[in-house]
Motif scaffolding. Structure first.
Motif, PDB file in Angstrom:
ATOM      1  N   LEU A   1      -7.696   6.429  -2.489  1.00  0.00           N
ATOM      2  CA  LEU A   1      -7.806   5.155  -1.784  1.00  0.00           C
ATOM      3  C   LEU A   1      -6.899   5.147  -0.552  1.00  0.00           C
ATOM      4  O   LEU A   1      -7.321   4.758   0.541  1.00  0.00           O
ATOM      5  N   TYR A   2      -5.687   5.601  -0.727  1.00  0.00           N
ATOM      6  CA  TYR A   2      -4.725   5.666   0.381  1.00  0.00           C
ATOM      7  C   TYR A   2      -5.269   6.544   1.511  1.00  0.00           C
ATOM      8  O   TYR A   2      -5.271   6.148   2.680  1.00  0.00           O
ATOM      9  N   HIS A   3      -5.727   7.731   1.166  1.00  0.00           N
ATOM     10  CA  HIS A   3      -6.229   8.658   2.189  1.00  0.00           C
ATOM     11  C   HIS A   3      -7.494   8.130   2.867  1.00  0.00           C
ATOM     12  O   HIS A   3      -7.659   8.297   4.082  1.00  0.00           O
ATOM     13  N   GLU A   4      -8.340   7.492   2.095  1.00  0.00           N
ATOM     14  CA  GLU A   4      -9.577   6.953   2.670  1.00  0.00           C
ATOM     15  C   GLU A   4      -9.283   5.818   3.658  1.00  0.00           C
ATOM     16  O   GLU A   4      -9.839   5.773   4.749  1.00  0.00           O
ATOM     17  N   LEU A   5      -8.389   4.915   3.276  1.00  0.00           N
ATOM     18  CA  LEU A   5      -8.114   3.749   4.116  1.00  0.00           C
ATOM     19  C   LEU A   5      -7.217   4.056   5.322  1.00  0.00           C
ATOM     20  O   LEU A   5      -7.173   3.264   6.266  1.00  0.00           O
ATOM     21  N   THR A   6      -6.543   5.181   5.278  1.00  0.00           N
ATOM     22  CA  THR A   6      -5.678   5.536   6.408  1.00  0.00           C
ATOM     23  C   THR A   6      -6.189   6.769   7.154  1.00  0.00           C
ATOM     24  O   THR A   6      -5.485   7.327   7.998  1.00  0.00           O
ATOM     25  N   ALA A   7      -7.418   7.154   6.886  1.00  0.00           N
ATOM     26  CA  ALA A   7      -7.986   8.372   7.471  1.00  0.00           C
ATOM     27  C   ALA A   7      -7.994   8.359   9.002  1.00  0.00           C
ATOM     28  O   ALA A   7      -7.892   9.409   9.633  1.00  0.00           O
ATOM     29  N   GLU A   8      -8.116   7.182   9.603  1.00  0.00           N
ATOM     30  CA  GLU A   8      -8.093   7.090  11.072  1.00  0.00           C
ATOM     31  C   GLU A   8      -6.784   7.616  11.652  1.00  0.00           C
ATOM     32  O   GLU A   8      -6.752   8.066  12.793  1.00  0.00           O
ATOM     33  N   GLY A   9      -5.724   7.476  10.889  1.00  0.00           N
ATOM     34  CA  GLY A   9      -4.418   7.930  11.350  1.00  0.00           C
ATOM     35  C   GLY A   9      -3.787   7.020  12.384  1.00  0.00           C
ATOM     36  O   GLY A   9      -2.904   7.442  13.132  1.00  0.00           O
ATOM     37  N   THR A  10      -4.202   5.765  12.422  1.00  0.00           N
ATOM     38  CA  THR A  10      -3.653   4.813  13.391  1.00  0.00           C
ATOM     39  C   THR A  10      -2.673   3.871  12.708  1.00  0.00           C
ATOM     40  O   THR A  10      -2.747   3.642  11.493  1.00  0.00           O
ATOM     41  N   ILE A  11      -1.791   3.307  13.503  1.00  0.00           N
ATOM     42  CA  ILE A  11      -0.856   2.314  12.972  1.00  0.00           C
ATOM     43  C   ILE A  11      -1.640   1.157  12.366  1.00  0.00           C
ATOM     44  O   ILE A  11      -1.294   0.652  11.293  1.00  0.00           O
ATOM     45  N   ASP A  12      -2.708   0.760  13.027  1.00  0.00           N
ATOM     46  CA  ASP A  12      -3.535  -0.350  12.549  1.00  0.00           C
ATOM     47  C   ASP A  12      -4.076  -0.076  11.142  1.00  0.00           C
ATOM     48  O   ASP A  12      -4.050  -0.964  10.282  1.00  0.00           O
TER      49      ASP A  12
ATOM     50  N   GLU B   1      -1.221  -0.405   8.730  1.00  0.00           N
ATOM     51  CA  GLU B   1      -0.869  -1.826   8.582  1.00  0.00           C
ATOM     52  C   GLU B   1      -1.821  -2.511   7.599  1.00  0.00           C
ATOM     53  O   GLU B   1      -1.392  -3.247   6.716  1.00  0.00           O
ATOM     54  N   LYS B   2      -3.119  -2.285   7.798  1.00  0.00           N
ATOM     55  CA  LYS B   2      -4.121  -2.893   6.914  1.00  0.00           C
ATOM     56  C   LYS B   2      -3.903  -2.459   5.472  1.00  0.00           C
ATOM     57  O   LYS B   2      -4.031  -3.265   4.549  1.00  0.00           O
ATOM     58  N   PHE B   3      -3.599  -1.181   5.282  1.00  0.00           N
ATOM     59  CA  PHE B   3      -3.355  -0.675   3.931  1.00  0.00           C
ATOM     60  C   PHE B   3      -2.159  -1.390   3.295  1.00  0.00           C
ATOM     61  O   PHE B   3      -2.228  -1.828   2.149  1.00  0.00           O
ATOM     62  N   THR B   4      -1.046  -1.520   4.036  1.00  0.00           N
ATOM     63  CA  THR B   4       0.151  -2.147   3.450  1.00  0.00           C
ATOM     64  C   THR B   4      -0.083  -3.617   3.131  1.00  0.00           C
ATOM     65  O   THR B   4       0.467  -4.132   2.161  1.00  0.00           O
ATOM     66  N   LEU B   5      -0.911  -4.271   3.932  1.00  0.00           N
ATOM     67  CA  LEU B   5      -1.213  -5.688   3.667  1.00  0.00           C
ATOM     68  C   LEU B   5      -2.126  -5.851   2.456  1.00  0.00           C
ATOM     69  O   LEU B   5      -1.955  -6.756   1.653  1.00  0.00           O
ATOM     70  N   ALA B   6      -3.093  -4.946   2.334  1.00  0.00           N
ATOM     71  CA  ALA B   6      -4.067  -5.049   1.241  1.00  0.00           C
ATOM     72  C   ALA B   6      -3.534  -4.525  -0.088  1.00  0.00           C
ATOM     73  O   ALA B   6      -3.955  -4.990  -1.148  1.00  0.00           O
ATOM     74  N   TYR B   7      -2.615  -3.558  -0.052  1.00  0.00           N
ATOM     75  CA  TYR B   7      -2.152  -2.912  -1.286  1.00  0.00           C
ATOM     76  C   TYR B   7      -0.619  -2.831  -1.349  1.00  0.00           C
ATOM     77  O   TYR B   7      -0.038  -1.740  -1.385  1.00  0.00           O
ATOM     78  N   PRO B   8       0.051  -3.972  -1.388  1.00  0.00           N
ATOM     79  CA  PRO B   8       1.521  -3.955  -1.412  1.00  0.00           C
ATOM     80  C   PRO B   8       2.101  -3.339  -2.687  1.00  0.00           C
ATOM     81  O   PRO B   8       3.259  -2.933  -2.704  1.00  0.00           O
ATOM     82  N   GLY B   9       1.322  -3.242  -3.740  1.00  0.00           N
ATOM     83  CA  GLY B   9       1.797  -2.650  -4.985  1.00  0.00           C
ATOM     84  C   GLY B   9       1.477  -1.173  -5.122  1.00  0.00           C
ATOM     85  O   GLY B   9       1.776  -0.556  -6.138  1.00  0.00           O
ATOM     86  N   SER B  10       0.886  -0.593  -4.099  1.00  0.00           N
ATOM     87  CA  SER B  10       0.490   0.815  -4.147  1.00  0.00           C
ATOM     88  C   SER B  10       1.708   1.735  -4.191  1.00  0.00           C
ATOM     89  O   SER B  10       2.723   1.462  -3.543  1.00  0.00           O
ATOM     90  N   PRO B  11       1.582   2.843  -4.915  1.00  0.00           N
ATOM     91  CA  PRO B  11       2.672   3.819  -4.896  1.00  0.00           C
ATOM     92  C   PRO B  11       2.818   4.489  -3.521  1.00  0.00           C
ATOM     93  O   PRO B  11       3.792   5.176  -3.257  1.00  0.00           O
ATOM     94  N   PHE B  12       1.852   4.260  -2.632  1.00  0.00           N
ATOM     95  CA  PHE B  12       1.891   4.837  -1.287  1.00  0.00           C
ATOM     96  C   PHE B  12       2.338   3.816  -0.235  1.00  0.00           C
ATOM     97  O   PHE B  12       2.292   4.084   0.960  1.00  0.00           O
ATOM     98  N   PHE B  13       2.778   2.653  -0.707  1.00  0.00           N
ATOM     99  CA  PHE B  13       3.209   1.581   0.186  1.00  0.00           C
ATOM    100  C   PHE B  13       4.349   2.040   1.094  1.00  0.00           C
ATOM    101  O   PHE B  13       4.304   1.865   2.314  1.00  0.00           O
ATOM    102  N   ARG B  14       5.375   2.631   0.511  1.00  0.00           N
ATOM    103  CA  ARG B  14       6.531   3.086   1.306  1.00  0.00           C
ATOM    104  C   ARG B  14       6.117   4.188   2.272  1.00  0.00           C
ATOM    105  O   ARG B  14       6.543   4.208   3.422  1.00  0.00           O
TER     106      ARG B  14
END
Length: 176
Positions: A12-23, A26-39
């Protein structure tokens, strides 16, 4: 179950951040604050946003834009380090005026007070330390060699190795 959940979180982390952009991050951290990949996502944002800059304003802009980032404390330290080129009373007061939102005002004023404090070299049984003008020992005499303080630091030596000590006695750069 835990292995499958871990793989899902990573995918999920890799799919949602695949663009490699700050945006995207940002969207990932807002949508998944409990993710182990948050930090990790916040670290990406911090690194890209600041781009290893030496400008205190870049780090301050990061703090203002991402106030809940786990890297805010580190960013404040960078603001302080890059702004205070010369460690003296004037630069501390300039910093205080430019960044009134600095959350460590007490430490800032402690640094200011320490700069005003005069410490005198003290020798006991062949070892050097420092005392204040009232004769109170401030830095224990544990050093083989010590120089007077310049900009809040003293060059010291222990066992033939050199380092720096602050007026609080903290070995900022331990003798090595």
């Amino acid at each position: 179950y835990f292995e499958a959940k871990g793989k899902f979180e990573r995918a999920l982390y890799h799919e949602l951040t695949a663009e490699g952009t700050i945006d995207a991050y940002e969207k990932f951290t807002l949508a998944y604050p409990g993710s182990p990949f948050f930090r990790e996502a916040h670290e990406f944002i911090y690194t890209r946003f600041t781009n290893i800059s030496t400008s205190p304003d870049v780090y301050h802009d990061f703090i203002l834009k991402y106030p809940s980032s786990p890297f805010v404390e580190e960013a404040w330290q960078k603001v302080y380090d890059f702004f205070i080129v010369e460690f003296n009373q004037n630069s501390i007061m300039e910093f205080k005026n430019k960044y009134p939102d600095y959350p460590y005002q007490e430490k800032l004023m402690q640094d200011y007070s320490l700069l005003r404090q005069v410490l005198l070299l003290y020798e006991s049984e062949g070892k050097y330390g420092f005392m204040n003008q009232e004769g109170t020992l401030v830095v224990e005499p544990i050093y083989d060699y010590a120089e007077p303080f310049v900009e809040g630091m003293s060059v010291v030596s222990k066992g033939g190795k050199f380092g720096y000590v602050s007026k609080t006695g903290e070995e900022v750069i331990p003798p090595y």
